[in-house]
Design an enzyme around this catalytic site. Structure first.
Site, PDB file in Angstrom:
ATOM      1  N   LYS A  21     -25.036   7.787   2.392  1.00 34.08           N
ATOM      2  CA  LYS A  21     -26.110   6.773   2.302  1.00 34.08           C
ATOM      3  C   LYS A  21     -25.597   5.457   2.881  1.00 34.08           C
ATOM      4  O   LYS A  21     -26.279   4.808   3.676  1.00 34.08           O
ATOM      5  CB  LYS A  21     -26.494   6.582   0.850  1.00 34.08           C
ATOM      6  CG  LYS A  21     -27.296   5.318   0.544  1.00 34.08           C
ATOM      7  CD  LYS A  21     -27.688   5.187  -0.902  1.00 34.08           C
ATOM      8  CE  LYS A  21     -26.635   4.524  -1.736  1.00 34.08           C
ATOM      9  NZ  LYS A  21     -26.581   3.047  -1.639  1.00 34.08           N
ATOM     10  N   ASN A  22     -24.385   5.088   2.502  1.00 37.24           N
ATOM     11  CA  ASN A  22     -23.878   3.762   2.884  1.00 37.24           C
ATOM     12  C   ASN A  22     -23.362   3.710   4.320  1.00 37.24           C
ATOM     13  O   ASN A  22     -22.993   2.647   4.803  1.00 37.24           O
ATOM     14  CB  ASN A  22     -22.817   3.285   1.890  1.00 37.24           C
ATOM     15  CG  ASN A  22     -23.452   2.965   0.531  1.00 37.24           C
ATOM     16  OD1 ASN A  22     -24.683   2.953   0.409  1.00 37.24           O
ATOM     17  ND2 ASN A  22     -22.644   2.755  -0.469  1.00 37.24           N
ATOM     18  N   CYS A 114     -29.040  -7.911  -8.409  1.00 32.41           N
ATOM     19  CA  CYS A 114     -29.536  -6.637  -8.933  1.00 32.41           C
ATOM     20  C   CYS A 114     -28.763  -6.377 -10.228  1.00 32.41           C
ATOM     21  O   CYS A 114     -28.039  -7.225 -10.711  1.00 32.41           O
ATOM     22  CB  CYS A 114     -29.326  -5.526  -7.924  1.00 32.41           C
ATOM     23  SG  CYS A 114     -27.591  -5.257  -7.626  1.00 32.41           S
ATOM     24  N   ARG A 119     -24.724 -10.820  -5.989  1.00 31.49           N
ATOM     25  CA  ARG A 119     -24.640 -10.261  -4.632  1.00 31.49           C
ATOM     26  C   ARG A 119     -25.124 -11.245  -3.553  1.00 31.49           C
ATOM     27  O   ARG A 119     -26.107 -11.022  -2.856  1.00 31.49           O
ATOM     28  CB  ARG A 119     -25.397  -8.939  -4.573  1.00 31.49           C
ATOM     29  CG  ARG A 119     -24.888  -8.005  -5.656  1.00 31.49           C
ATOM     30  CD  ARG A 119     -25.427  -6.624  -5.556  1.00 31.49           C
ATOM     31  NE  ARG A 119     -24.844  -5.899  -4.427  1.00 31.49           N
ATOM     32  CZ  ARG A 119     -25.230  -4.663  -4.131  1.00 31.49           C
ATOM     33  NH1 ARG A 119     -26.168  -4.088  -4.831  1.00 31.49           N
ATOM     34  NH2 ARG A 119     -24.683  -4.032  -3.103  1.00 31.49           N
ATOM     35  N   ASP A 302     -17.991   1.922  -6.799  1.00 35.67           N
ATOM     36  CA  ASP A 302     -19.150   2.837  -6.925  1.00 35.67           C
ATOM     37  C   ASP A 302     -18.819   4.094  -7.713  1.00 35.67           C
ATOM     38  O   ASP A 302     -19.707   4.892  -7.987  1.00 35.67           O
ATOM     39  CB  ASP A 302     -19.667   3.242  -5.542  1.00 35.67           C
ATOM     40  CG  ASP A 302     -20.320   2.078  -4.841  1.00 35.67           C
ATOM     41  OD1 ASP A 302     -20.571   2.172  -3.628  1.00 35.67           O
ATOM     42  OD2 ASP A 302     -20.564   1.042  -5.492  1.00 35.67           O
ATOM     43  N   ARG A 394     -32.609   7.596  -5.661  1.00 35.65           N
ATOM     44  CA  ARG A 394     -32.547   6.615  -4.564  1.00 35.65           C
ATOM     45  C   ARG A 394     -31.384   6.922  -3.623  1.00 35.65           C
ATOM     46  O   ARG A 394     -31.449   6.688  -2.431  1.00 35.65           O
ATOM     47  CB  ARG A 394     -32.276   5.229  -5.166  1.00 35.65           C
ATOM     48  CG  ARG A 394     -33.335   4.210  -5.130  1.00 35.65           C
ATOM     49  CD  ARG A 394     -32.718   2.862  -5.439  1.00 35.65           C
ATOM     50  NE  ARG A 394     -31.673   2.553  -4.459  1.00 35.65           N
ATOM     51  CZ  ARG A 394     -30.661   1.710  -4.699  1.00 35.65           C
ATOM     52  NH1 ARG A 394     -30.528   1.128  -5.867  1.00 35.65           N
ATOM     53  NH2 ARG A 394     -29.772   1.462  -3.770  1.00 35.65           N
TER      54      ARG A 394
END
Ligand code: EPZ
Length: 414
Positions: A21-22, A114, A119, A302, A394
């Site tokens: 994803k990243n 978030c 951030r 993460d 997500r």
């Protein structure tokens, strides 16, 4: 969305990890740099990709999201992504660099914080300013303008992943040569540089802390497959270990999960590294360990929530220091509802291992916290109901299907 997770599961068998994803999110943003057709293969079906794909469509790129493939083409027309789309995903800030490079102007909503922290994007803006952009804030939007980006030296006060990516994309078309110093070392940075170079860019040093970018006038279309998702791989590795299972996790670059392998091994779980996969098996009790999250190649932030769930049943007390984000212990309260004994003091968490956790109704605050609660639910006594499980979908493609393929019993309920 919610998930009902049956406890006392033992994960076993084989599973394949999806593309990262990243890595994909900045690569999609970088497609703005060319009008030619760009085709990204092995794209996971996750909401974040859909949002960015839709956002690029709104900017004028002809975008079609087919089954596990995204095809984009045409010149980007608008410099202002719609607020309702951009606000859904922090990674939308990554269109700033390429839009500045292509159109000389960009207007994006200042990304909010978030669940895991404020951030800010000050380092992104520092880079754009150094490259010759003027930046203003107007009614909640950031507006950057330039009459031509020129190569510059940018020193990052912190090796920010997003800032490194955004500045690299802006510098890719700047007049002359740029250097990003104290750049992030994450594998996704090298993948983005590789993508840009496949389009005809001249980026070198990605994966080291000094990246050299020579601006080019034009980029050509490309067909590209991003690297595997090292955080999904790590999450599956920890899930197998937490359930005292045994499994082969395919489509993994062992180098990218070194820190996770090291800490799993230290805690008593066996990890065998092969060329394209890792084998994970836990045969004994979990030893407590000390973890400090750091930029790559340190232990990834993460993976912090997932590892905390695993250490909640260790044979002793562990310590986790979260050094990357200022508020990434939101999962502690829900793990505690499941019987975990965790004390937090600022960025330090002390996890006193329990013999077992018990199923409960819990809520996902963000993507990785949700993954941690799934791991806890799989090993707990009794069923767990995870509310707001859409956070997990997500960023993890078909996590329910993948875990159930390894003998989990998880029901996703819309
Ligand atoms: C990327 O976010 C990842 N997201 C995050 O993954 C990951 O946690 C993070 O890198 C760290 O590895 C994507 O790649 C889409 P940073 P990013 O800029 O780029 C501070 C997930 O779960 N900072 O490296 O936003 C910032 O506040 C997500 O997949 C500044 O101070 O991370 C934070 O404390 C969560 N100023 C630290 O740096 C800036 O201008 C790390 O942020 C930028 C960042």
């Amino acid at each position: 969305m919610k998930m009902v997770i049956k406890g006392k599961s033992t994960l076993k068998g084989k599973i394949e990890v999806s593309s990262s994803k990243n890595a994909i999110l900045p690569i999609l943003a970088a497609s703005i740099l060319t009008d030619d057709v760009v085709e990204i293969d092995r794209v996971p079906k996750i909401n974040d990709v859909t949002v960015i794909g839709t956002l690029l469509g709104e900017l004028g790129k002809q975008t079609s999201i087919l089954d596990r493939k995204i095809v984009m083409g045409g010149k980007v027309l608008s410099h202002h992504p719609p607020y309702d789309l951009a606000r859904q995903i922090r990674a939308s800030v990554l269109v700033m660099g390429p839009l500045l490079a292509r159109l000389g102007t960009v207007r994006v909503a200042l990304p909010g914080g978030c669940a895991i922290g404020s951030r800010p994007i000050d380092l992104h803006l520092k880079g754009f300013h150094a490259l010759g952009a003027e930046i203003n804030l107007r009614s909640g939007d950031l507006i950057a303008n330039t009459n031509g980006l020129r190569g510059a030296h940018v020193y990052l006060d912190y090796p920010s992943v997003g800032a490194t990516e955004n500045i690299m994309m802006a510098a890719a078309m700047a007049e002359g040569i740029s250097y990003i110093e104290n750049a992030a070392l994450e594998p996704e940075i090298a993948d983005l540089a590789n993508f840009i170079n496949c389009m005809g860019g001249k980026v070198s040093g990605a994966g080291t802390n000094v990246i050299r970018i020579e601006g080019v006038k034009e980029f050509k279309g490309v067909n590209y497959t991003p690297i595997p998702d090292r955080i999904e791989a790590g999450t599956l590795m920890v899930a197998v270990a937490a359930t005292k299972g045994e499994a082969i996790i395919n489509n993994v670059i062992p180098e990218h999960v070194k820190a996770i392998t090291a800490k799993l091994t230290e805690s008593g779980t066996e990890v065998v590294e092969n060329k394209h996969n890792v084998e994970v098996r836990r045969l004994s009790k979990i030893n407590p360990v000390y973890i400090k999250t750091l930029p790559y190649p340190g232990f990834p932030t993460d993976m912090q929530p997932q590892f905390m769930a695993y250490l909640s049943c260790a044979n002793g007390s562990s310590i986790i220091s979260e050094s990357v984000f200022e508020n990434r212990f939101m999962h502690v309260q829900d793990l505690s509802r499941m019987g975990a004994d965790i004390k937090t003091e600022g960025k330090i968490a002390i996890i006193k291992g329990m013999r077992k956790l018990t199923g409960a109704q819990v809520k996902a605050s963000d993507l990785r916290a949700g993954a941690a609660l799934i791991i806890a639910g799989l090993s707990a006594q009794g069923d767990t109901v995870l509310l707001d499980s859409h956070h997990v979908d997500r960023g993890y493609e078909d996590i329910t299907g993948k875990l159930n393929a390894m003998s989990a019993q998880i029901q996703s309920i819309p």
